[in-house]
Write an enzyme that holds these catalytic residues in place. Structure first.
Site: not given
Ligand code: NAD
Length: 283
Positions: A119, A140, A152, A190
């Site tokens: 993000s 993204h 993005e 963001n």
């Molecule tokens: P989340 O907490 O729902 O999921 C993250 C997952 O990653 C978990 O299941 C965790 O077990 C796994 N994980 C952590 N370390 C790991 C590793 N070393 N190997 C494999 N898996 C691993 O988080 P999310 O909301 O899905 O966010 C994930 C990414 O997407 C982040 O970088 C976040 O910034 C980005 N993002 C989030 C949003 C949002 O609205 N939540 C929007 C766009 C981008």
């Protein structure tokens, strides 16, 4: 280059959504996480979303089965040996991402693109962990991935035109609209959204109004479909905090200082909808 086999790292809310749209777009997908229970949980979420689509007669039962069959759970990173693109959607933490990209660089075939759904973290810095910086790019997606139209695409300093073109074509094959963005903290989305959410949390913290009324002001007064406090809960408060910390550290301006109330909730494990409790309670 032709992309057929995708690996999505992280089966959380974003990773499972990305795996779903990729499978629906005809790609074969490894959905990778640290433990089998997490990949199963991710796949179960996809199944439930697709079942709702079948109920609404947007897709057939056969479509649902076809999409699910294309998603293979993975807990072994060496599955990256057989992919054309990796889309990393693990936790928003630079050390975790750097470590993953180093390992992926060693395992993925030379032609494979390494994309991150970060993000806010610098693509150029993540790319520097690999020997293929020209093939590293930000992809993204927005939350919830199956619904939101935007991707993005962030070019790191060394991202090649070929990589950009392949990723933009893939995004359009997923029926998404993409925009091209340069690698600056928080990108466009963001950089604008998160300070607004942080300010809404400050407004709550300083007792200016309640969470419900802050959300109401932005919904009815500014025509936002969802209030900023609710949106923070949906994004995940840990993710919001990581993004604010990145903006604050990288851009250095006090206007990006994360609200202490946001820090407190994350320390309490109140991470928003995904943990059942954030600024609102969910069951
Ligand atoms: P989340 O907490 O729902 O999921 C993250 C997952 O990653 C978990 O299941 C965790 O077990 C796994 N994980 C952590 N370390 C790991 C590793 N070393 N190997 C494999 N898996 C691993 O988080 P999310 O909301 O899905 O966010 C994930 C990414 O997407 C982040 O970088 C976040 O910034 C980005 N993002 C989030 C949003 C949002 O609205 N939540 C929007 C766009 C981008």
């Amino acid at each position: 280059m032709e992309i057929k086999q995708v690996m999505v790292i992280g089966a959380g809310q974003m990773g499972s959504g990305i795996a779903q749209v990729c499978a629906a777009g005809g790609y074969d997908v490894f959905l990778h996480d640290l433990e089998e229970s997490l990949t199963e949980q991710g796949k179960q979420g996809i199944k439930e979303r697709l079942e709702r689509e079948v109920e609404k007669e947007r897709i057939s039962d056969a479509d649902k089965e076809r999409i699910l069959r294309r998603i293979q759970p993975s807990t072994d990173l060496s599955n990256a040996e057989n992919v054309d693109i990796v889309i990393e959607a693990a936790v928003e933490n630079m050390e975790v991402k750097k470590n993953l990209f180093q390992q992926l660089d060693n395992r993925a075939p030379a032609h494979a693109i390494l994309a991150t759904n970060t993000s806010s973290l610098p693509i150029t810095e993540i790319a520097a962990m690999t020997k293929r910086a020209e093939k590293v790019i930000g992809m993204h997606f927005m939350n919830p991935v199956p619904i939101m139209k935007l991707v993005e695409i962030i070019r790191g300093l060394q991202t090649s035109d070929e990589t950009y073109k392949a990723v933009a074509e893939m995004a359009s094959s997923l029926k998404k609209t993409s925009v091209e963005v340069n690698d600056f903290p928080g990108f466009v989305s963001n950089r604008i959204l998160m300070p607004m959410i942080n300010e809404a949390i400050f407004t709550l913290y300083e007792g200016v109004s309640s969470a419900e009324d802050i959300d109401e002001v932005m919904k009815l007064g500014m025509n936002h479909p969802m209030g900023p406090i609710t949106l923070a809960d949906f994004i995940g408060l840990d993710t919001c905090l990581y993004i604010m910390e990145t903006l604050h550290n990288e851009l250095g301006d006090d206007k990006y200082r994360p609200c202490p109330l946001l820090r407190k909730y994350v320390k309490a494990g109140w991470l928003g909808k995904k943990s059942g409790r954030g600024f609102y309670a969910y069951d």
